[in-house]
Motif scaffolding. Structure first.
Motif, mmCIF file in Angstrom:
data_model
loop_
_atom_site.group_PDB
_atom_site.id
_atom_site.type_symbol
_atom_site.label_atom_id
_atom_site.label_comp_id
_atom_site.label_asym_id
_atom_site.label_seq_id
_atom_site.Cartn_x
_atom_site.Cartn_y
_atom_site.Cartn_z
ATOM 1 N N PHE A 52 0.835 -1.203 0.000
ATOM 2 C CA PHE A 52 0.000 0.000 0.000
ATOM 3 C C PHE A 52 0.869 1.252 0.000
ATOM 4 O O PHE A 52 0.648 2.185 -0.794
ATOM 5 N N ASP A 53 1.863 1.293 0.868
ATOM 6 C CA ASP A 53 2.725 2.474 0.956
ATOM 7 C C ASP A 53 3.628 2.608 -0.269
ATOM 8 O O ASP A 53 3.932 3.726 -0.701
ATOM 9 N N TYR A 54 4.069 1.479 -0.812
ATOM 10 C CA TYR A 54 4.895 1.537 -2.015
ATOM 11 C C TYR A 54 4.114 2.188 -3.159
ATOM 12 O O TYR A 54 4.648 3.019 -3.908
ATOM 13 N N ALA A 55 2.842 1.818 -3.271
ATOM 14 C CA ALA A 55 2.012 2.401 -4.333
ATOM 15 C C ALA A 55 1.731 3.876 -4.068
ATOM 16 O O ALA A 55 1.820 4.707 -4.988
ATOM 17 N N THR A 56 1.365 4.223 -2.834
ATOM 18 C CA THR A 56 1.074 5.630 -2.547
ATOM 19 C C THR A 56 2.335 6.485 -2.667
ATOM 20 O O THR A 56 2.269 7.628 -3.138
ATOM 21 N N ASN A 57 3.475 5.944 -2.277
ATOM 22 C CA ASN A 57 4.719 6.695 -2.440
ATOM 23 C C ASN A 57 5.064 6.886 -3.919
ATOM 24 O O ASN A 57 5.598 7.914 -4.317
ATOM 25 N N THR A 58 4.763 5.882 -4.717
ATOM 26 C CA THR A 58 4.950 6.034 -6.167
ATOM 27 C C THR A 58 4.087 7.178 -6.687
ATOM 28 O O THR A 58 4.545 8.009 -7.480
ATOM 29 N N ARG B 219 23.156 13.983 -20.833
ATOM 30 C CA ARG B 219 23.253 14.894 -19.698
ATOM 31 C C ARG B 219 23.003 14.153 -18.387
ATOM 32 O O ARG B 219 22.287 13.154 -18.351
ATOM 33 N N VAL B 220 23.625 14.652 -17.326
ATOM 34 C CA VAL B 220 23.448 14.070 -16.000
ATOM 35 C C VAL B 220 22.555 15.011 -15.195
ATOM 36 O O VAL B 220 22.864 16.200 -15.041
ATOM 37 N N TYR B 221 21.469 14.491 -14.675
ATOM 38 C CA TYR B 221 20.509 15.290 -13.915
ATOM 39 C C TYR B 221 20.593 14.903 -12.441
ATOM 40 O O TYR B 221 20.559 13.716 -12.095
ATOM 41 N N ALA B 222 20.698 15.897 -11.604
ATOM 42 C CA ALA B 222 20.724 15.641 -10.164
ATOM 43 C C ALA B 222 19.381 15.063 -9.734
ATOM 44 O O ALA B 222 18.320 15.517 -10.183
ATOM 45 N N PRO B 223 19.380 14.047 -8.890
ATOM 46 C CA PRO B 223 18.112 13.451 -8.435
ATOM 47 C C PRO B 223 17.321 14.436 -7.596
ATOM 48 O O PRO B 223 17.890 15.267 -6.874
ATOM 49 N N ASP B 224 16.012 14.326 -7.706
ATOM 50 C CA ASP B 224 15.123 15.150 -6.890
ATOM 51 C C ASP B 224 14.896 14.433 -5.561
ATOM 52 O O ASP B 224 14.041 13.565 -5.450
ATOM 53 N N VAL B 225 15.678 14.799 -4.557
ATOM 54 C CA VAL B 225 15.590 14.110 -3.271
ATOM 55 C C VAL B 225 14.485 14.684 -2.401
ATOM 56 O O VAL B 225 14.134 14.104 -1.368
ATOM 57 N N ALA B 226 13.924 15.826 -2.795
ATOM 58 C CA ALA B 226 12.862 16.428 -1.986
ATOM 59 C C ALA B 226 11.629 15.526 -1.926
ATOM 60 O O ALA B 226 10.841 15.602 -0.979
ATOM 61 N N VAL B 227 11.476 14.666 -2.937
ATOM 62 C CA VAL B 227 10.292 13.815 -2.969
ATOM 63 C C VAL B 227 10.264 12.842 -1.796
ATOM 64 O O VAL B 227 9.196 12.404 -1.358
ATOM 65 N N TRP B 228 11.437 12.519 -1.253
ATOM 66 C CA TRP B 228 11.478 11.601 -0.120
ATOM 67 C C TRP B 228 10.741 12.157 1.086
ATOM 68 O O TRP B 228 10.222 11.400 1.909
ATOM 69 N N ASP B 229 10.690 13.486 1.204
ATOM 70 C CA ASP B 229 9.963 14.096 2.321
ATOM 71 C C ASP B 229 8.451 13.889 2.196
ATOM 72 O O ASP B 229 7.725 14.047 3.178
#
Length: 624
Positions: free
Chosen positions: A414-420, A540-550
């Motif tokens: 459930f959380d894996y899907a909602t986090n996706t 090109r190398v794109y920095a990961p969007d780590v803000a999504v983890w919050d």
């Protein structure tokens, strides 16, 4: 009126009630609270919409579980899980019923009014042994059709026993066979493995009189009743005309109906089998694992002592085992990584195994009590010793398997899907690859109505016209429709679909897709456990969007839930690997603080990655 009610309750067998209620109580305690991995999300979506699940469709299971979605509590997934717990509990009653019937037919031991207590006690012990076996318990705590098949198998055996006893008494009662044939046909709508036991059923009939096969009228009636039960399959074409939410195979035409029911959507090349693989396949039928070696001993006692009066049942059991192994091991020839799927098919055989374990209990108890007088049998010490003798095995099996089957805190899928969902912007399209990555999303979007702005596309299905038809706005004019399905691989279909969609909207792929197929023509930006494809960003190398983890709920990967099955463990590893990948890329881009934070978080999520994390930190001079 009051007297009739009292008489009704006096006729109720309290131990029969316990054979259902005790397993059900434990199943409810360990029941998964929501959607799980594997086929769960897909089954629940099909059940809620009265649609069609993956081949061969499972129409009887879907119609059986549908009324449970009307329960006034819990989410839809929890209600469907209750449906499976109920079917598993009545399967345990099937064991109880068969053991009681077989013992009652054995007139070698009569100890007046106390006998029923011990007979029913042995039957209850066998039912509980089956209830807490690893396989049935695992199938009881989330949506699975196999317990329902097992219950139907038990009822067919019971009907055949009744027919055989009446036949021995000179009474013709073909109605029992007709009803058994109807149930067999109906059971194909729960799972087709019911056919593996048809030779066993046939043996129990023909062993009485081989000339019965020449009774053409009765044979035709039996076939007619089987076809009547099999007509549950008409659910698929009838519901397909209504375009339900999940309409796997779109069985509107005879061609598509046969494609679905004959499982033609699963082409596979069987592996080259060596002795090691053969042994792994055979080991999927594992009686010691299910019932312990004490259970194996009781099974042997039950089989040996049944070679007299119940010899045909022993032969039927052996025929069932042989036919199942010939088809599941011989014909299916599962690859090593898919053998765990075949373990589910043996549940009806485990039910029969539990019946013989009950007969083993009875034989030992009968001889242990043979020297006692009637008044001694009624004494409290004897009753307590009998209870201890009968309950020690089911209690032991329950203790062994409880931790592994306790899913009451399993919110990982459930959380894996909602986090996706939280990874994706408004109006995006997500391409998934793998059932466990896709099905929880289907359930949350289709049933719980989360993120209906998204389009969720399952890559392996892009080669099927019926799947493209379910997304008319996306694929009405797609190039995928002009390519011959046989020549169009899932990889090619994915490339075409991505190229068409990326012109109009944000396109994302999940973790499994990211590591199943390279995308050199696009830029790739990681956003949590998903990746955005960027047109014109190749090289090109794109920095990961780590803000999504919050935005993520950490319960799905930091909870202290006990045992984790294969796909649950993979989901946890995906969280950790995504963090580790992001941390390494950030360090490579010189974003030291952010990179260290991501790597440390990966080690917390999956301690197994601790050494890899430390290696990366040391490689970039960020180790302690």
């Amino acid at each position: 009126m009051r007297a009739s009610i009292a008489a009704f309750f006096r006729r109720i067998d309290p131990l029969a009630v316990l054979s259902i209620s005790i397993p059900f109580a434990v199943y409810i305690l360990t029941l998964a609270p929501s959607v799980t991995f594997f086929d769960s999300g897909e089954f629940i979506t099909a059940i809620d919409s009265l649609g069609t699940a993956h081949s061969p469709g499972y129409p009887f299971f879907i119609n059986y579980a549908k009324p449970f979605t009307w329960l006034p509590f819990g989410n839809i997934a929890f209600r469907v899980n209750i449906a499976t717990a109920v079917s598993a509990s009545i399967a345990c009653y099937g064991v109880y019923l068969l053991v009681c019937y077989l013992i009652a037919a054995d007139n070698r031991f009569r100890q007046r009014e106390t006998v029923p207590i011990f007979v029913h006690g042995c039957a209850l012990a066998a039912a509980l042994v089956f209830a807490y076996s690893a396989r049935l318990w695992l199938q009881s705590n989330h949506d699975k059709p196999y317990p329902l098949v097992s219950f139907l198998v038990a009822i067919v055996f019971y009907l055949l026993f009744r027919w055989r006893d009446l036949y021995d008494q000179g009474t013709e009662a073909p109605r029992y066979i007709y009803l058994g044939c109807f149930i067999c046909g109906l059971a194909t709508g729960a799972h087709q493995t019911i056919v593996l036991l048809i030779p066993s059923f046939a043996w129990l009939i023909l062993a009485k009189n081989w000339r019965l096969v020449a009774r053409v009228k009765e044979l035709l009636l039996a076939v007619a009743f089987a076809i009547l039960g099999f007509s549950i399959q008409l659910h698929m074409p009838i519901r397909a005309t209504q375009n339900p939410l999940l309409n796997w195979g779109d069985s509107k035409t005879l061609e598509q109906f046969l494609w679905n029911i004959l499982r033609k959507g699963y082409p596979s090349e069987p592996p080259d089998r060596d002795l090691h693989l053969l042994w792994q396949q055979l080991s999927a039928f594992n009686i010691p694992h299910e019932f312990t070696w004490i259970g194996v001993f009781l099974l042997a006692v039950g089989l040996l002592t049944s070679l007299g009066k119940n010899k045909d049942l022993v032969i039927a059991y052996v025929i069932g085992v042989i036919c199942s192994l010939l088809v599941i091991v011989g014909y299916f020839n599962a690859q090593a990584e898919l053998i765990f799927l075949t373990e589910e098919f043996f549940t009806p055989l485990y039910l029969l195994t539990a019946v013989f374990i009950g007969l083993g209990f009875w034989f030992l108890l009968r001889h242990g009590l043979a020297t006692l007088r009637a008044n001694q049998l009624k004494s409290l010490p004897v009753m307590l010793l009998v209870a201890l003798f009968l309950l020690i095995l089911p209690v032991t099996i329950c203790a062994i398997n409880y931790y592994e089957n306790d899913q009451h805190e399993n919110y990982v899928a459930f959380d894996y899907a909602t986090n996706t969902f939280r990874s994706l912007p408004q109006g995006a399209v997500l391409f998934t690859w793998g059932d466990s990555g896709a099905f929880p999303l289907w359930y949350l979007q289709g049933v719980e109505r989360m993120r209906t702005d998204l389009d969720l596309l399952h890559t392996p299905h892009l080669v099927f016209t019926w799947y493209l038809d379910s997304f008319p706005e996306l694929f009405r004019y797609s190039m995928l429709r002009s390519l011959p399905g046989a020549l169009n691989s899932a990889e090619d279909a994915l490339k075409i679909a991505v190229a068409e969609q990326i012109e109009r909207r944000p396109v994302f792929i999940d973790f499994s897709t990211r590591y199943s197929l390279p995308f050199p023509e696009y830029g790739l930006q990681q956003q949590g456990i998903c990746y955005r494809l960027i047109k014109g960003g190749a090289g090109r190398v794109y920095a990961p969007d780590v803000a999504v983890w919050d935005l993520y709920s950490p319960r799905g990967y930091l909870s202290q839930m006990g045992f984790r099955d294969l796909d649950t463990g993979k989901a946890i590893l995906i969280y950790a690997s995504s963090r580790m990948e992001a941390g390494e890329l950030l360090l490579r881009l010189g974003m030291r603080t952010e990179g260290i934070e991501q790597l440390r978080a990966a080690a917390v999520i999956s301690p197994d990655l601790r050494f890899q994390v430390e290696g990366l930190l040391n490689a970039y001079g960020a180790g302690q």
